[in-house]
Design a protein around this motif. Structure first.
Motif, PDB file in Angstrom:
ATOM      1  N   TYR A 712      -0.605  23.382  19.708  1.00 55.18           N
ATOM      2  CA  TYR A 712      -0.467  22.336  18.660  1.00 55.18           C
ATOM      3  C   TYR A 712      -0.719  23.260  16.612  1.00 55.18           C
ATOM      4  O   TYR A 712      -0.250  23.752  16.560  1.00 55.18           O
ATOM      5  CB  TYR A 712      -2.480  22.422  18.630  1.00 55.18           C
ATOM      6  N   SER A 713       0.166  21.992  16.864  1.00 54.48           N
ATOM      7  CA  SER A 713       0.784  22.282  14.955  1.00 54.48           C
ATOM      8  C   SER A 713      -0.261  21.759  14.059  1.00 54.48           C
ATOM      9  O   SER A 713      -0.422  20.555  13.854  1.00 54.48           O
ATOM     10  CB  SER A 713       2.249  21.696  14.609  1.00 54.48           C
ATOM     11  N   LEU A 714      -0.297  22.436  13.175  1.00 56.60           N
ATOM     12  CA  LEU A 714      -1.200  22.470  11.997  1.00 56.60           C
ATOM     13  C   LEU A 714      -1.112  20.815  11.070  1.00 56.60           C
ATOM     14  O   LEU A 714       0.326  22.384  10.476  1.00 56.60           O
ATOM     15  CB  LEU A 714      -2.241  23.262  11.538  1.00 56.60           C
ATOM     16  N   PRO A 715      -1.369  19.978  10.347  1.00 50.63           N
ATOM     17  CA  PRO A 715      -0.877  19.363  10.319  1.00 50.63           C
ATOM     18  C   PRO A 715      -0.499  20.507   8.424  1.00 50.63           C
ATOM     19  O   PRO A 715      -1.208  20.829   8.078  1.00 50.63           O
ATOM     20  CB  PRO A 715      -1.733  18.758   9.709  1.00 50.63           C
ATOM     21  N   SER A 730      -0.317  27.909  20.818  1.00 50.22           N
ATOM     22  CA  SER A 730       0.082  27.256  21.891  1.00 50.22           C
ATOM     23  C   SER A 730      -0.937  28.471  22.504  1.00 50.22           C
ATOM     24  O   SER A 730      -1.362  29.940  22.826  1.00 50.22           O
ATOM     25  CB  SER A 730       1.489  28.017  21.871  1.00 50.22           C
ATOM     26  N   ALA A 731      -1.330  28.072  23.652  1.00 51.73           N
ATOM     27  CA  ALA A 731      -1.749  28.116  25.444  1.00 51.73           C
ATOM     28  C   ALA A 731      -0.426  27.759  26.395  1.00 51.73           C
ATOM     29  O   ALA A 731      -0.016  26.773  26.175  1.00 51.73           O
ATOM     30  CB  ALA A 731      -2.720  27.140  25.461  1.00 51.73           C
ATOM     31  N   PHE A 732      -0.323  29.107  26.932  1.00 50.49           N
ATOM     32  CA  PHE A 732       0.310  28.003  28.692  1.00 50.49           C
ATOM     33  C   PHE A 732       0.224  30.180  29.429  1.00 50.49           C
ATOM     34  O   PHE A 732      -0.656  30.656  29.629  1.00 50.49           O
ATOM     35  CB  PHE A 732       1.734  29.210  27.637  1.00 50.49           C
ATOM     36  N   GLY A 733       0.670  29.138  30.616  1.00 51.36           N
ATOM     37  CA  GLY A 733       0.303  29.254  31.630  1.00 51.36           C
ATOM     38  C   GLY A 733       1.571  29.433  32.869  1.00 51.36           C
ATOM     39  O   GLY A 733       2.823  29.123  32.724  1.00 51.36           O
ATOM     40  N   ARG A 734       2.351  30.789  33.218  1.00 50.14           N
ATOM     41  CA  ARG A 734       3.263  30.477  33.821  1.00 50.14           C
ATOM     42  C   ARG A 734       2.866  30.723  35.199  1.00 50.14           C
ATOM     43  O   ARG A 734       1.912  31.476  35.715  1.00 50.14           O
ATOM     44  CB  ARG A 734       4.426  31.829  33.075  1.00 50.14           C
ATOM     45  N   ASN A 735       3.960  30.927  36.336  1.00 49.68           N
ATOM     46  CA  ASN A 735       3.900  30.972  37.679  1.00 49.68           C
ATOM     47  C   ASN A 735       2.516  30.223  38.567  1.00 49.68           C
ATOM     48  O   ASN A 735       1.928  31.303  39.033  1.00 49.68           O
ATOM     49  CB  ASN A 735       3.890  32.637  38.067  1.00 49.68           C
ATOM     50  N   LYS A 769       0.766  35.446  38.449  1.00 44.64           N
ATOM     51  CA  LYS A 769       0.730  34.010  37.111  1.00 44.64           C
ATOM     52  C   LYS A 769      -0.073  34.509  36.036  1.00 44.64           C
ATOM     53  O   LYS A 769      -0.908  35.699  36.427  1.00 44.64           O
ATOM     54  CB  LYS A 769      -0.344  32.569  37.526  1.00 44.64           C
ATOM     55  N   SER A 770       0.404  34.239  35.159  1.00 44.17           N
ATOM     56  CA  SER A 770      -0.195  34.547  33.473  1.00 44.17           C
ATOM     57  C   SER A 770      -1.223  33.601  32.723  1.00 44.17           C
ATOM     58  O   SER A 770       0.473  32.749  32.909  1.00 44.17           O
ATOM     59  CB  SER A 770       1.174  35.641  33.224  1.00 44.17           C
ATOM     60  N   TYR A 771      -0.969  33.706  32.176  1.00 45.68           N
ATOM     61  CA  TYR A 771      -2.489  32.900  31.127  1.00 45.68           C
ATOM     62  C   TYR A 771      -1.994  33.180  30.023  1.00 45.68           C
ATOM     63  O   TYR A 771      -2.160  35.271  29.822  1.00 45.68           O
ATOM     64  CB  TYR A 771      -3.363  32.653  31.119  1.00 45.68           C
ATOM     65  N   GLY A 772      -1.652  32.959  28.451  1.00 48.30           N
ATOM     66  CA  GLY A 772      -1.630  33.418  27.224  1.00 48.30           C
ATOM     67  C   GLY A 772      -1.963  32.428  26.173  1.00 48.30           C
ATOM     68  O   GLY A 772      -2.458  31.568  26.137  1.00 48.30           O
ATOM     69  N   LEU A 773      -2.037  33.352  24.869  1.00 49.25           N
ATOM     70  CA  LEU A 773      -2.292  32.623  23.985  1.00 49.25           C
ATOM     71  C   LEU A 773      -1.186  32.661  22.573  1.00 49.25           C
ATOM     72  O   LEU A 773      -0.882  33.898  22.650  1.00 49.25           O
ATOM     73  CB  LEU A 773      -4.300  32.218  23.235  1.00 49.25           C
ATOM     74  N   ASN A 774      -0.228  31.778  21.850  1.00 52.79           N
ATOM     75  CA  ASN A 774       0.632  32.402  20.572  1.00 52.79           C
ATOM     76  C   ASN A 774       0.077  31.697  19.484  1.00 52.79           C
ATOM     77  O   ASN A 774      -0.394  30.654  19.890  1.00 52.79           O
ATOM     78  CB  ASN A 774       1.313  31.903  21.386  1.00 52.79           C
ATOM     79  N   VAL A 775      -0.173  32.554  18.867  1.00 55.56           N
ATOM     80  CA  VAL A 775      -0.062  31.855  17.515  1.00 55.56           C
ATOM     81  C   VAL A 775       0.769  32.503  16.368  1.00 55.56           C
ATOM     82  O   VAL A 775       1.481  33.479  16.674  1.00 55.56           O
ATOM     83  CB  VAL A 775      -1.027  32.821  16.532  1.00 55.56           C
ATOM     84  N   GLN A 776       1.770  31.457  16.258  1.00 54.55           N
ATOM     85  CA  GLN A 776       2.644  31.551  15.144  1.00 54.55           C
ATOM     86  C   GLN A 776       2.750  30.869  13.643  1.00 54.55           C
ATOM     87  O   GLN A 776       2.243  29.841  13.682  1.00 54.55           O
ATOM     88  CB  GLN A 776       4.208  31.032  15.704  1.00 54.55           C
TER      89      GLN A 776
END
Length: 779
Positions: A712-715, A730-735, A769-776
């Motif tokens: 999600y990108s803030l307006p 961003s929220a992500f999950g791998r494998n 398997k992994s879950y994560g949050l990303n702030v950019q």
């Protein structure tokens, strides 16, 4: 049948049913806080428990933070960044940390002279765990453990690793404790492995690069560059006293220093002869130099448990290995273009290598490619871009360092079950011996010849794209060490071994099925199939072992796929039917052979991306169809009776095949196991430790959800009047999900890692398997 506990040093699970056992409540029993296991009705009534061995693992955690700043003027641009990564692995006490600092600079020193420079420093390291085929590691003791033995002694994960009562028990009259594991220390408890042993590393790495580009004319320029990559990897490995492999304790200090230097000088000609014909040419020289040094000191016989210092050992052995390698080349490449319609790309390179025989150390690489952009001749609303392409080329490759000579090294004396092996210098003595691997002063460069053709098409304003490629590659004179004749006095020797072919197809289809003002859906699919075959080997060599064990290995065998799985197998007749003995059981062949092909039938990937206004969603699915894997893990667990496959031990079967003595189809009903004769009288132990290699070959197909990302990108209007330029979450999950019929550890893993040895599973570390949050955000 009688239950036999850890104190018997046996690792079998062929005893009574768990439901037929209960605890006796004894408080003096060191292996379980609830007492011994005894037949139901003779204890305290507390039933035996089937524990989950995977409670050993914990949830890992990764934190990755980076900050960058960039700026500049018309003549100077710069960027600096700093980052820190912290990881806690899935095994207790498994940790990794990395700190990075980087600077990039670009400056117009004069109107015609440009400077590009960068520098990076990285410090990384942590504590890793022993894994794989290793009685001192995690996975072997974890998976072989019988389900009735509580490895955590009432705890699990990190809490169990932090409590010495998990992996120690007191022995009356002894200064040292016993190791609390199902086999009483025959192999390590996983908790002992992570709590008492260490595997530390500290890597300091510096990378620097500088380049100068000078525009001689508007069509001719010269660029020179140099780079250096240096690192020092300092390792401390410790096996504590009463470790399964090194019962007296072992300390290893290992320091690896490596330096890579690259340099080049290139003239670039970018010239348009007229409005239609142009040329882009590079003519240059480059070089590469590598220097490595490894100093290892090994100490045995610790006095103080847990003190991993060389002052705490009774004997030491030292070894130092150094190598140098240099590669120098001259080259010329060109792209000739006509009216954005036709492109021809010839190239030539000559290299001189220090690893090839003196006086015959040069090899050439050359190629020619072409493409035809046929869409330039079309006026179509259907096809907006189309290109045919093709290329043919030959590339040379040099030998491993020092493969042309026979080296001398410290004398090695093998040990046995009571005496550890020794490599000199040791015991105040120095001794050298000739290497068991013979060098070959007549080695020739490897040579790879490749042909490729393909087509690219973009349609409907590039909303539908198609790419197809076929390639045919052949490598000859591959340099690998092969078995030597015993009469030579060597175990193996370097040799140019033969010819390996690699042929395949690659197809990519991508498109945008939906595109509106607020919503867009993009999809990309790829499909690949290939064959990698050993066409021939050098005369006198039947196969080349690439990796693995003496019983089961990954090999190069003429006429078979490269990396074919080789091992013990069933005896068969000329029709390929399994031969059965007069007792009704399959016979073992007198010779080993190829039992599996690790090359998949095909691979595919499907990537979907959805964008609705400021919300994005993407997910990637990977598919592997076919490809055999040797599940040595399964074979050993079958042997010990702890696998699901052995639940049919009380049933009977008819083995499919032909009775050798009669030639008739087998119809004899036999039990999988008959404990009235002996515990070893069962199918899974009939052929020795781990069973026949062939019985552990499984299809390694899988479908997996490789990655999912929601962004999600803030307006921008929300960030007005703030110091933040843009912000995304961003929220992500791998494998996240795997569908496979393979019974062992994830078939994507491989015992020997990224190596020539393929399709080997022997107590591999599992995938995660992994879950994560990303702030950019940008300022």
């Amino acid at each position: 049948m009688q239950y036999r506990g850890p104190e018997t040093f046996e690792g079998d699970s062929w005893g009574p049913l768990i439901s037929d056992l209960e605890f006796d409540g004894a408080t003096d029993y060191p292996f379980d806080r609830n007492g011994r296991l005894v037949p139901a009705g003779t204890g305290n009534g507390m039933p035996a428990v089937a524990y989950d061995n995977y409670d050993f693992f914990r949830t890992g955690l990764t934190t990755d933070t980076s900050v960058g700043i960039s700026g500049g003027s018309e003549k100077v641009n710069y960027r600096a960044s700093i980052g820190k990564l912290d990881q806690e692995g899935i095994s207790p006490n498994e940790e990794f940390e990395r700190k990075t600092f980087r600077v990039d600079l670009r400056a117009n020193l004069t109107e015609n002279l440009i400077l590009d420079a960068s520098g990076q420093y990285t410090n990384s390291g942590g504590n890793r765990v022993q894994r794989g085929s290793n009685i001192s590691g995690v996975m072997l003791g974890l998976l072989r453990n019988t389900p009735t033995f509580d490895m955590g002694n009432g705890k699990e994960g990190q809490a169990a690793a932090d409590d010495p009562a998990t992996y120690f028990y007191d022995i009356p009259g002894s200064e040292l404790p016993g190791q609390r594991s199902y086999r009483d220390g025959i192999y390590n408890s996983p908790y002992f492995a992570v709590a008492r042993n260490i595997n530390l590393d500290d890597v300091n790495r510096t990378i620097g690069r500088m380049a100068l580009t000078y525009d001689i004319t508007d069509w001719l320029s010269f660029k020179t560059s140099g780079s250096i990559d240096r690192y020092t990897d300092t390792r401390k490995i410790g096996f504590d006293i009463i470790d399964a492999s090194f019962g007296n304790g072992r300390v290893i200090n290992d320091v690896i220093a490596n330096q890579d230097v690259n340099w080049s000088g290139i003239f670039n000609i970018l010239y348009n002869v007229n409005d239609k014909f142009g040329i882009d040419t590079n003519i240059g020289y480059d070089g590469y130099y590598n220097k490595t040094n490894r100093q290892t000191v090994l100490g045995d016989g610790m006095t103080i448990p847990g003190f991993f210092n060389l002052s705490n050992v009774s004997t030491t052995q030292a070894q130092e290995l150094s190598s140098r390698r240099e590669l120098i080349g001259v080259f010329a490449t060109a792209t000739l273009s006509y009216d954005n319609l036709l492109f021809i790309t010839p190239s030539f390179r000559n290299d001189w290598s220090s690893t090839l025989p003196v006086g015959d150390n040069t090899f050439q690489s050359y190629s020619i490619g072409g493409s035809f952009v046929f869409s330039e001749l079309m006026d179509s609303e259907f096809i907006n871009y189309g290109k045919l392409r093709g290329a043919w080329g030959t590339a040379g490759n040099d030998a491993p360092v020092y493969a042309t000579i026979t080296n001398f090294g410290g004398t090695s004396v093998s040990g046995d079950g009571f005496i550890q092996s020794v490599t000199f210098p040791a015991y105040d003595a120095t001794s050298f011996e000739r290497s068991s691997r013979a060098g070959n002063p007549t080695l020739t460069p490897e040579k790879t010849t490749e042909f490729e053709v393909g087509i690219e098409v973009a349609m409907f304003d590039s909303r539908l794209k198609f790419d197809f490629a076929y390639y045919d590659k052949e490598t000859e004179d591959q340099i690998i060490f092969v078995d030597a004749a015993p009469s030579s006095g060597f175990v193996d020797r370097f040799e140019n071994v033969g010819i390996v072919s690699n042929k395949g197809y690659e197809v990519t289809l991508s498109g945008t099925p939906i595109r509106t003002e607020d919503f867009e859906w993009n999809i990309n699919t790829n499909w690949t199939t290939y064959e990698n075959v050993v066409e021939e080997l050098v005369e006198g060599v039947e196969s080349v072992t690439l990796n693995g064990f003496s019983g089961t290995s990954s090999r190069a065998v003429a006429g078979e796929s490269y990396g074919a799985i080789f091992g013990s197998r069933f005896a068969r007749n000329d029709a390929g039917e399994v031969l059965i003995d007069d007792d009704g059981y399959p016979l073992q062949a007198t010779t080993d052979g190829v039992i599996g092909d690790p090359i998949p039938n095909w691979l595919a990937g499907i990537n979907n991306q959805f964008q609705y206004k400021n919300i994005g969603l993407s997910f990637l699915i990977d598919i592997r169809q076919g490809g055999d894997v040797w599940c040595g893990t399964c074979g050993i667990l079958d042997y010990f009776g702890v696998s699901d496959a052995t639940l049919v031990r009380d049933q009977t079967t008819v083995f499919e095949g032909v009775v050798e003595s009669t030639g008739q189809p087998n119809s004899q009903v036999v039990p999988y196991s008959d404990p009235t004769i002996s515990e070893n009288n069962n199918f899974w132990r009939r052929y020795g430790f781990g069973g026949l290699s062939e019985t552990a070959i499984y299809d390694g197909s899988w479908v997996r959800l490789r990655e999912v990302t929601l962004t999600y990108s803030l307006p921008e209007k929300w960030l007005d009047n703030t110091f933040i330029k843009d912000l995304s979450l961003s929220a992500f999950g791998r494998n996240l999900w795997v569908e496979t019929d393979y019974p062992g550890v994830d078939p994507e893993t491989n015992l020997t890692g990224d190596s020539n040895g393929m399709g080997l599973d022997y107590f591999n570390q599992p995938n995660t398997k992994s879950y994560g949050l990303n702030v950019q955000f940008n300022f």
